[in-house]
Scaffold this motif. Structure first.
Motif, PDB file in Angstrom:
ATOM      1  N   ASP A 415     -99.162  16.769 -41.329  1.00 39.16           N
ATOM      2  CA  ASP A 415     -97.925  16.603 -40.563  1.00 39.16           C
ATOM      3  C   ASP A 415     -96.873  17.612 -41.010  1.00 39.16           C
ATOM      4  O   ASP A 415     -96.838  18.036 -42.168  1.00 39.16           O
ATOM      5  CB  ASP A 415     -97.384  15.179 -40.750  1.00 39.16           C
ATOM      6  N   GLY A 416     -96.003  17.938 -40.069  1.00 41.16           N
ATOM      7  CA  GLY A 416     -94.896  18.840 -40.378  1.00 41.16           C
ATOM      8  C   GLY A 416     -95.265  20.308 -40.322  1.00 41.16           C
ATOM      9  O   GLY A 416     -94.460  21.161 -40.712  1.00 41.16           O
ATOM     10  N   THR A 417     -96.483  20.630 -39.829  1.00 39.99           N
ATOM     11  CA  THR A 417     -96.946  22.024 -39.729  1.00 39.99           C
ATOM     12  C   THR A 417     -97.649  22.213 -38.393  1.00 39.99           C
ATOM     13  O   THR A 417     -98.386  21.319 -37.944  1.00 39.99           O
ATOM     14  CB  THR A 417     -97.922  22.372 -40.866  1.00 39.99           C
ATOM     15  N   LEU A 447     -92.411  16.275 -32.059  1.00 40.63           N
ATOM     16  CA  LEU A 447     -93.672  16.811 -31.550  1.00 40.63           C
ATOM     17  C   LEU A 447     -93.498  18.251 -31.066  1.00 40.63           C
ATOM     18  O   LEU A 447     -92.399  18.689 -30.720  1.00 40.63           O
ATOM     19  CB  LEU A 447     -94.184  15.957 -30.382  1.00 40.63           C
ATOM     20  N   GLY A 448     -94.614  18.961 -31.021  1.00 46.52           N
ATOM     21  CA  GLY A 448     -94.660  20.291 -30.429  1.00 46.52           C
ATOM     22  C   GLY A 448     -96.036  20.498 -29.836  1.00 46.52           C
ATOM     23  O   GLY A 448     -97.003  19.836 -30.241  1.00 46.52           O
ATOM     24  N   GLU A 476     -90.170  18.439 -28.977  1.00 43.50           N
ATOM     25  CA  GLU A 476     -89.891  17.158 -28.311  1.00 43.50           C
ATOM     26  C   GLU A 476     -89.571  16.122 -29.378  1.00 43.50           C
ATOM     27  O   GLU A 476     -90.190  16.105 -30.455  1.00 43.50           O
ATOM     28  CB  GLU A 476     -91.101  16.679 -27.492  1.00 43.50           C
ATOM     29  N   ASN A 477     -88.615  15.256 -29.069  1.00 43.75           N
ATOM     30  CA  ASN A 477     -88.258  14.176 -30.000  1.00 43.75           C
ATOM     31  C   ASN A 477     -88.253  12.863 -29.243  1.00 43.75           C
ATOM     32  O   ASN A 477     -87.660  12.773 -28.148  1.00 43.75           O
ATOM     33  CB  ASN A 477     -86.882  14.437 -30.616  1.00 43.75           C
ATOM     34  N   VAL A 478     -88.915  11.867 -29.794  1.00 45.47           N
ATOM     35  CA  VAL A 478     -88.978  10.561 -29.146  1.00 45.47           C
ATOM     36  C   VAL A 478     -89.035   9.483 -30.238  1.00 45.47           C
ATOM     37  O   VAL A 478     -89.589   9.711 -31.313  1.00 45.47           O
ATOM     38  CB  VAL A 478     -90.220  10.473 -28.227  1.00 45.47           C
ATOM     39  N   TYR A 503     -97.958  20.076 -32.994  1.00 46.63           N
ATOM     40  CA  TYR A 503     -97.116  19.783 -34.157  1.00 46.63           C
ATOM     41  C   TYR A 503     -96.770  18.300 -34.112  1.00 46.63           C
ATOM     42  O   TYR A 503     -96.507  17.738 -33.036  1.00 46.63           O
ATOM     43  CB  TYR A 503     -95.843  20.635 -34.100  1.00 46.63           C
ATOM     44  N   PHE A 504     -96.764  17.645 -35.318  1.00 39.57           N
ATOM     45  CA  PHE A 504     -96.434  16.208 -35.383  1.00 39.57           C
ATOM     46  C   PHE A 504     -95.723  15.938 -36.705  1.00 39.57           C
ATOM     47  O   PHE A 504     -96.118  16.434 -37.761  1.00 39.57           O
ATOM     48  CB  PHE A 504     -97.700  15.364 -35.301  1.00 39.57           C
ATOM     49  N   ARG A 505     -94.646  15.144 -36.592  1.00 37.90           N
ATOM     50  CA  ARG A 505     -93.969  14.678 -37.786  1.00 37.90           C
ATOM     51  C   ARG A 505     -93.353  13.324 -37.487  1.00 37.90           C
ATOM     52  O   ARG A 505     -92.701  13.139 -36.458  1.00 37.90           O
ATOM     53  CB  ARG A 505     -92.862  15.636 -38.214  1.00 37.90           C
ATOM     54  N   ALA A 506     -93.597  12.329 -38.397  1.00 34.76           N
ATOM     55  CA  ALA A 506     -92.991  11.000 -38.275  1.00 34.76           C
ATOM     56  C   ALA A 506     -91.873  10.890 -39.294  1.00 34.76           C
ATOM     57  O   ALA A 506     -92.069  11.177 -40.483  1.00 34.76           O
ATOM     58  CB  ALA A 506     -94.032   9.913 -38.502  1.00 34.76           C
TER      59      ALA A 506
END
Length: 898
Positions: A415-417, A447-448, A476-478, A503-506
């Motif tokens: 995540d985060g990359t 997200l990307g 994108e942010n949700v 891309y993903f980051r929580a």
């Protein structure tokens, strides 16, 4: 007996003992002209209309039949079929030719065509008087014809002519007055120098170059995607204004990207060969379209710089010129290394095909720097706020799985990359993971994607985005709602074309301070992305994809034959050609560009000089400016063409060439013509008078805006959307993929010069008649005269609004007794005669009475266009004067360059 001439097999016909054989033969060049103009297109080589061909072995026995058919004897259709009968003297030439045994024309096998011979500076012909340069060559021809030159045009005509030619705008009354008052012997030369320094000079000179380059603001075809090629258009305007030497101008457009240390400007210059149509229709075959683009590239380069119909050799050897099919594909090889697929990516308003360069304006660059600085500061705020957060309920995220819940795990997808994916064009991939929380939680996700994405949580769609882009952080942010326990998350990535990734980051549940900081970061990221998305991406050339090039059987890309290497046509190369090599080898577009502007090549200077002459005189020294080959017309003044070309090649200085022409006595002649001279020389090929022809529609619109005071003189920038007929683009909305409502501009953008009007290939501007369709290269303008043109200049919003704006300006700024004279001067430059002024006065009075009786009609006229009306002005008087102004805009004198 068969001989070869013009590259075509032609018969030598013997009539034996016919008495006709005793007649002397016509000059060989004369009969060659007759046959080229009227016979060879349908009756030579592979063309055997009616089963008859001039290169048939049976031709000698068909000589009498040829004569009967051109005379219209024997009850059969008269030749040439579909055209007017041959003139008496041409039939007589054929009779003498047949009778004399058909001697070979002067340009026989082994003799080089005039245009393919080196440019050799001729001596100026000796003539009576002190004429030199251009005037010496023209006067010598006139003396030979027994014609005197016309007297010099009056000063008012000269300033209007020169100002229109060099800026595309009319002179102001103040400029005319200043020129008339300037009694210095070099007043006219100083006028020309001033106009050459005008920033409008580059705009005027760019117009025919855009036609040659088939410049437009859209791709063409279905769902006609927009482009950012206007950046290249602005490069052309700037190059002309800066007087960039023509050899540099040429090299940068052909191969600017290959110059050592190529700048962004030099890369943008290569957009010349990326202004082609792009077919993104669903049924388009990429490799087929890539070859269509290559064929177009050969045509536009050969026509623009060489003036030869090289495209005729795509499928077979050229019929008339010494250009083989192999020559064609050697030339094509220079352009075959571009990393392009042939079709633009789909989706959205803009459809840009790689390769391209991103070009920031100074304003955009400053905005980006500011946004990046603010983003960096906002991220620091998040770090400080997160450091002060209290412990929260744990959130557990499982490893990503691909394809299904029991698919392979991907612990490397951290995540985060941004994580790359290996997806083909049009393919999709579902990514799965489990998120476990102890209590009900609202979890922010960032997200990307490259390209489209869809996010489902516990089966519910929470985010969907159809977009073409490269994957990046925080696109994108949700915030998703999670239930206690395990929650199923599915992220679907769809690749439209090219590379793919995600891309993903929580983010952990945050305090209000952290949430506010994150929202600020998200907003800044969004603004930065929008700025980057709107920054122009100019399609340019590149040799990053080396390919082999093959000769295609009958021009079919699916039927490759022998491999060919880069090279210039032997017949056009005087002492050799650039080094050859395969795709990406030692020969490349830079070698081609250098050859184009070298003494090795006899055509480039002649072709450009001829088109500059054409721009100012309406027709070139070679009338067929698109074809300097054997089917083209010979120069009217061959020595003058070579003298100008040799001069031009000394320093390739375009402004010097233009100045040389405009300061000649030939250019300054009056355009008035006697009936006898018109009968003798209707097209003014002998140059016994000044040029006179209707102005191009793009210039007519600019003249109306300028004379009325409405013109917005801003240089360059995005294209604008001036008045167009209602619903002009509606027919393009055949799907819901994009909106084709015409986005009419407002305010000053309505009054930009025609050069800046958005040019949609599938629906060109409706009020710009006779303009190039911008579908293909066009180097010879066609001027027609139809009622539709008059309907435009009498009824189009632009002209009607310009008339009322000019009338309003006159009422507010000019004494009543001078208004009609001032209107005439602003449009035609000169003062009206007393008789003309009286006619205008009567017209004004009649219109005023009519509008006083029908005030609603006056208000209706004064409501045309978006520019504000000065309501305190008397409507009847305003409308009456506007009507007179509209009549003036439609005078033959106003529509014509005298």
């Amino acid at each position: 007996m068969i001989v070869r001439w013009w590259g075509v097999v032609a018969p030598v016909i013997f009539i034996g003992s016919l008495a006709l054989a005793q007649k002397p033969a016509p000059p060989a060049a004369d009969i060659g002209t007759v046959l080229k103009a009227h016979c060879l297109a349908c009756h030579s080589g592979a063309e055997k209309q009616g089963g008859f061909t001039l290169d048939s072995p049976l031709m000698p026995a068909q000589g009498k039949e040829l004569l009967r058919r051109v005379r219209g004897e024997g009850g059969k259709p008269r030749m040439p079929l579909g055209f007017a009968p041959l003139a008496k003297e041409k039939i007589e030439a054929l009779e003498k030719w047949v009778a004399a045994g058909t001697p070979k024309p002067t340009e026989n096998q082994g003799a080089k065509h005039w245009a393919f011979q080196p440019v050799i500076r001729p001596l100026e012909p000796p003539i009576d008087g002190d004429a030199s340069g251009i005037d010496a060559f023209v006067r010598a021809r006139l003396e030979k014809e027994g014609l005197p030159p016309a007297p010099r045009a009056d000063k008012t005509t000269l300033i209007r002519r020169a100002t229109l030619d060099l800026t595309g705008l009319p002179p102001t009354p103040a400029e005319v007055d200043a020129f008339l008052a300037d009694m210095r012997p070099d007043a006219y030369e100083k006028l020309v120098d001033r106009l050459l320094q005008s920033h409008h000079y580059g705009e005027r000179m760019a117009l025919p170059w855009l036609d040659a380059a088939r410049y437009a603001d859209s791709n063409g075809f279905q769902q006609d995607g927009d482009t950012y090629q206007y950046v290249w258009r602005d490069w052309v305007v700037k190059a002309f204004n800066q007087n960039k030497p023509f050899d540099e101008f040429t090299m940068e457009q052909i191969a600017g990207d290959l110059l050592p240390g190529a700048t962004i400007d030099q890369q943008v210059a290569t957009g010349f060969n990326r202004c082609h149509l792009l077919n993104g229709e669903g049924g388009a075959i990429p490799e087929e379209q890539r070859n269509v683009i290559l064929f177009d590239r050969v045509d536009v380069t050969a026509t623009t710089f060489l003036g030869v119909t090289l495209a005729c050799a795509q499928c077979h050897d050229h019929k008339y010129d010494p250009l083989s099919q192999k020559d064609y594909y050697k030339f094509l090889a220079y352009f075959n290394n571009v990393p392009e697929t042939g079709t633009p990516p789909g989706g959205g308003q803009y459809r840009i095909a790689e390769p391209f360069v991103t070009v920031e304006t100074p304003v955009e660059k400053a905005q980006k720097i500011t946004l990046e600085a603010r983003l960096s500061a906002a991220k620091s705020e998040i770090a400080r706020a997160e450091a002060q957060m209290q412990p929260v309920a744990p959130v557990a995220l499982s490893t990503w799985r691909a394809t299904s819940t029991d698919g392979p795990e991907h612990p490397e997808w951290t995540d985060g990359t941004v994580q790359p994916l290996t997806l083909g064009d049009g393919a999709s991939l579902d990514l799965f993971r489990t998120i476990t929380v102890a209590t009900e939680t609202n979890l922010p996700l960032s997200l990307g994607s490259d390209d489209g994405l869809a996010l489902r949580v516990n089966g519910e769609l929470v985010l969907e985005k159809n977009v073409q882009r490269g994957a990046a952080a925080d696109q994108e942010n949700v915030t998703v709602s999670l239930k206690p326990g395990a929650n199923q998350l599915v992220l679907k990535i769809t690749n439209i074309a090219g590379p793919s990734g995600f891309y993903f980051r929580a983010d952990l549940p945050a305090t209000p301070e952290v949430r506010a900081a994150r929202e600020k970061v998200a907003a800044l990221i969004k603004s930065l992305a929008e700025l980057k998305e709107s920054t122009p991406k100019v399609m340019v050339m590149s040799d990053a994809r080396p390919r082999k090039t093959f000769l295609y059987e009958r021009g079919q890309y699916l039927a490759p034959r022998d491999e060919v290497l880069c090279g210039t046509p032997a017949a056009l190369t005087l002492t050799g050609s650039p080094r050859t090599g395969g795709g990406g080898g030692s020969a490349n577009r830079l070698a081609l560009a250098r050859w184009l502007v070298s003494r090795e090549n006899p055509l480039t200077a002649r072709v450009f000089v001829n088109r500059i002459w054409q721009q100012f005189f309406g027709v070139g020294l070679v009338k067929t400016s698109e074809n300097f080959g054997k089917l083209g017309e010979k120069p009217s003044h061959p020595e003058l063409l070579d003298w100008l070309s040799d001069n031009f090649m000394q320093d390739w200085n375009i402004k010097n060439l233009v100045r040389q022409i405009l300061t000649s006595e030939t250019y300054k002649q009056s355009s008035k013509v006697t009936p006898a001279l018109y009968t003798h020389d209707p097209e003014n090929r002998l140059l016994a008078r000044g040029a006179r022809f209707r102005l191009p529609s793009l210039i007519l619109r600019d003249v109306a805006l300028s004379a009325s005071g409405l013109l917005n003189e801003k240089i360059g920038g995005k294209p604008v959307y001036p008045y167009q007929p209602k619903g002009i683009w509606d027919g393009l909305s055949i799907t819901k993929e994009r909106d084709f409502t015409y986005p009419q501009s407002t305010g000053p953008d309505l009054y930009r010069r025609s050069l800046y009007t958005f040019w949609r290939r599938t629906a060109a501007p409706g009020n710009m008649f006779d303009a190039s369709s911008r579908q293909a290269c066009k180097v010879r303008a066609g001027l027609t005269s139809t009622p539709l043109h008059a309907l435009t200049t009498l009824n189009d919003i632009t002209w009607v609004e310009a008339s009322r704006a000019l009338a309003q300006k006159l009422i507010k700024e000019t004494p009543e007794q001078s208004r009609l004279t001032e209107a005439f001067r602003r449009i035609c430059a000169r003062r009206p005669s007393e008789k003309e002024r009286q006619i205008l006065q009567r017209s004004f009075q009649r219109n005023k009475i009519a509008y006083e009786l029908d005030p609603d009609s006056a208000l209706s006229l004064l409501a045309v266009g978006d520019s504000p009306r000065d309501k305190p002005l008397d409507p009847a008087e305003h409308a009456a004067l506007a009507s007179v102004c509209l009549s003036l805009f439609n005078l033959d004198e106003a529509l014509t360059k005298e």
